[in-house]
Design an enzyme around this catalytic site. Sequence first.
Site, mmCIF file in Angstrom:
data_model
loop_
_atom_site.group_PDB
_atom_site.id
_atom_site.type_symbol
_atom_site.label_atom_id
_atom_site.label_comp_id
_atom_site.label_asym_id
_atom_site.label_seq_id
_atom_site.Cartn_x
_atom_site.Cartn_y
_atom_site.Cartn_z
ATOM 1 C CB SER A 25 -0.943 0.005 1.216
ATOM 2 O OG SER A 25 -0.195 -0.110 2.415
ATOM 3 C CG ASP A 201 -2.675 4.872 8.415
ATOM 4 O OD1 ASP A 201 -1.599 5.491 8.402
ATOM 5 O OD2 ASP A 201 -3.087 4.189 7.454
ATOM 6 C CG HIS A 204 -0.662 4.263 4.529
ATOM 7 N ND1 HIS A 204 -1.582 3.579 5.307
ATOM 8 C CD2 HIS A 204 -0.232 3.369 3.599
ATOM 9 C CE1 HIS A 204 -1.701 2.338 4.859
ATOM 10 N NE2 HIS A 204 -0.890 2.187 3.815
#
Length: 728
Positions: A25, A201, A204
């Site tokens: 991600s 979070d 990221h």
Amino acid sequence: MMHKYKVSEAKNCLVDKHVAFIGDSRIRQLFYSFVKIINPQFKEEGNKHENIPFEDKIASVKVDFLWHPEVNGSMKQCIKVWTEDSATKPHVIVAGAATWSIKIHNGSNEALTQYKINITSIAPLLEKLARTSDVYWVLQDPVYEDLLSENRKMITNEKIDAYNEAAVSILNSSTRNSKSNVKMFSVSKLIAQETIMESLDGLHLPESSRETSAMILMNVYCNKILKPVDGSCCQPQPPLTLIQKLAACFFTFSIIGYLIFYIIHRNVHRKNKPCTDLESGEEKKNIINTPVSPLEILLQSFCKLGLIMAYFYMCDRANLFMKENKFYTHSTFFIPIIYILVLGVFYNENTKETKVLNREQTDEWKGWMQLVILIYHISGASTFLPVYMHIRVLVAAYLFQTGYGHFSYFWVKGDFGIHRVCQVLFRLNFLVVVLCIVMDRPYQFYYFVPLVTVWFMVIYVTLALWPQIIQKKANGNCFWHLGLLLKLAFLLLCIWFLAYSQGAFEKIFSLWPLSKCFELKGNVYEWWFRWRLDRYVVFHGMLFAFIYLALQKRQVLSEGKGEPLFSNRISNFLLFISVVSFLTYSIWASSCKNKAECNELHPSVSVVQILAFILIRNIPGYARSVYSSFFAWFGKISLELFICQYHIWLAADTRGILVLIPGNPMLNIIVSTFIFVCVAHEISQITNDLAQIFIPKDNSSLLKRLACTAAFFCGLLILSSIQDKSRH
């Protein structure tokens, strides 16, 4: 330095290219930011845990994200396909993964061991791809552990460091006896160390940070293709041109020649050293000190200039010193301004004469303006519109002085001889011509020098053409004053016509060989813009000089020491008007919202603040009788300071800042400024010394020098044409 790529530039760089991002991600984040440089409207949507394609068919650019969150067999197979099929192999591969391995296996040591085994198996494949493609392995960013959700708590910075160390050690040792071609992309990790606490979070990066990472990735790949001036990373050193090689040879021979001359001269001096008479015990003087020969001055000047030019080249052409981007803050501009103003006030001396705009005062004016302009450039204050508009007035004031000074000289002395013209042209252009040769830059790049050169020639032609009207002739007949005013009116009409007829202006300056001097990036638009921006101020300077000298001749002004310029009542009234005008202009400039609109008004209104300053500075007798020797010293070398800053104080052709001492900005600015000022002062001395040799007062000798100069520039034009053809 990082170049901020525009959409058109990014597409131009990546035309017919395929870029592949492969990983988790975090790599997906980098993919999105990278694609948004090419297409800012691209939206982050779709299933996050699958492949995401992007293609711009018009620009023929293809960028893919391939979902492989772990370094495992699946990632290996994907990479292996590229090594076997050259048709599908991307031109740029950006890979990286680790956090999923930590998360799925709960941060176990066995997972790290398996990671090392897996990355060892794909390392040879990446190395094989790196021979023909650009391959980047993205090191893992740190996390902000306090913000991590419960199912990510096992992802610690200690674990991430261990995985990064494993990746670096394995990928760097994947080839024997040579350096790995796989590049470690560690910049994202460095950015995250400063910004991860702003993450939503804890895992990221915030959007601004990933945009910076993507822009750096674009710089890494595209700088070597497009070669932007302000992108100092990852560019090969430009090859020396033929002209640069010839210049290097010339300066090398000059240095060797001066050393030989110095050694011979020293040996002769030793032989002729006074010897002691044994009978009387007194020294006999066998020789009288001879004056320094022109040949010695010539060799010494070119020797020093050669060493200085080598420093210029190392600072801004060789990849020897770092460069950094400018970041404007109010404090970086205004604090140095206050500091130098305080210094200037402390170094006060009495002027030799108390006339309006006497030599010491104009040197002082040039000096403080130049220092303010230098601070403006190094602080990047051009982004702040009120400061920009005030700096534009300072540039206009330089041109005002050009009009005032040259008009006064020709009007009073009536010296239209070729010697005066050559002296001024040599003094203005010598350094710039040398820099054009050494730094491989067009003449128009140093825009201010072409500007003052052209305006000097305009003033000269206006006054020298028939009928030549000078003060001595005009004093006998008032009609000559009318004749001069008609000349000035015609000059104003020509300026107005060229300002509003871009086509005519461009046709004139696009003619060969003028085009070689005034073109920049293949056209003369930049020259037209620069000329138009201050088109009336030289005329204003000429008109002011005419009115002032007429008033002075009729003894209307009181220019004695300590005396106000006019009667007390008139002086107080003019001072009040001047202060109000000065502040009114500043308020208007500070309220500017649109640079283009303000630039359109600037040529007509800049003279208001210039005249206001002159009156405030000269009406009170005590103000006219003193000057700042600190500012005046800088004023005497203001031209050299303005030109030298391009390459040895700023960097990347003024777009960045030269870094001689990394990691210590304050010490760096002190050292680079000291060297910069010393070099500017030395070049000023060299220019004056060479002017005495190259511009003799004897007309026949001067004409021979001019013939040699014409031959030199013809040769330069021929070599330049050969270079242009070889480049294309």
